[in-house]
Design a protein around this motif. Sequence first.
Motif: not given
Ligand code: NAP
Length: 264
Positions: A19-20, A42-43, A45, A48, A78-79, A229
């Motif tokens: 998402h981010l 990315h992972g 999925s 994605t 990443i998370r 998240t």
């Molecule tokens: N969303 C928000 O509003 C926001 C705001 C500020 C900060 N954040 C921070 O941003 C981070 C991500 O949040 P999100 O909401 O965007 O989560 P998310 O949608 O789950 O995104 C995480 C991404 O990381 C990928 N990933 C997982 N393991 C990986 C690896 N080993 N190598 C490369 N990519 C990998 C996943 O790929 P797949 O999809 O292919 O599994 C997914 O696309 C978190 O740490 C959160 O604390 C988020």
Amino acid sequence: MLLDLRHTSQHVGILGAGHLGCAIAETLLRQGLAREQLFVSHGSSPKTKQRLHELGLDSQIRDNRTLFESADTLFLTIRPQAISQLEAAPSSSKAHVISCLAGVPRARLEMQLHIPVTHAMPSGPATLAQDKGIIALYPAENTIQPLLQAMLLRCIMLPDEDLFHLFTAGVCLPAALLLCESKPAINEAIEHFAAIYPPFREIHLWAQDVLPPAMTATECENYVRAMCTPGGITEAIVNSLRQGESLRYALQRGVDRSRELSKT
Ligand SMILES: NC(=O)c1ccc[n+]([C@@H]2O[C@H](COP(=O)([O-])OP(=O)(O)OC[C@H]3O[C@@H](n4cnc5c(N)ncnc54)[C@H](OP(=O)(O)O)[C@@H]3O)[C@@H](O)[C@H]2O)c1
């Protein structure tokens, strides 16, 4: 002087294009960065993969190692739960790494990656799409600021890394305000946190500004969901409000969740 992304030779990487990460990618492209200068990972999925296809970025997908080797600036998105999967950056990497992982101290990432990391916390994807994003940084980092400003992000320097916990609860305010209609409860919460971190008042004003003026119940629900998240800080705040707890209490839950994640 402002950096013009249409004419920069910089390469940018996004490690974890969820998402981010996709919101950051869209912002960079919207401001003129050439697709060929943007690399993403990315992972596994398919969802994605499809999203990256829609952004025209399928040809820009690389493994994490290549991102470290080819990016001048690398966003980690990443998370926090996935940190342990990351390998150390190759010693040849010159990337300025910006970690957007909520709650996770830079020392934890530097231990994992063996490369200097700037700890950052941007506001959510919807605010980036509006070109009204804000981002906190620690330590104050002049090298990466031109790129962030070119993405129309307002940079806020934190004098102490511990303040990320409060700032992060603050950038969840757009979702929280949608679920809390009581003005006295809002004032009580803002005054409480501003007494500890004065810029909290400014963050409240920003949150009011980024909220669309009129939203249907379904739009509100979608907005809140998009900001959450799973296992994250907004979710902790939102769950608390949905259980009928006060905004001050809910924001404290967010601060506590951020502290928990910092021990991941
Ligand atoms: N969303 C928000 O509003 C926001 C705001 C500020 C900060 N954040 C921070 O941003 C981070 C991500 O949040 P999100 O909401 O965007 O989560 P998310 O949608 O789950 O995104 C995480 C991404 O990381 C990928 N990933 C997982 N393991 C990986 C690896 N080993 N190598 C490369 N990519 C990998 C996943 O790929 P797949 O999809 O292919 O599994 C997914 O696309 C978190 O740490 C959160 O604390 C988020």
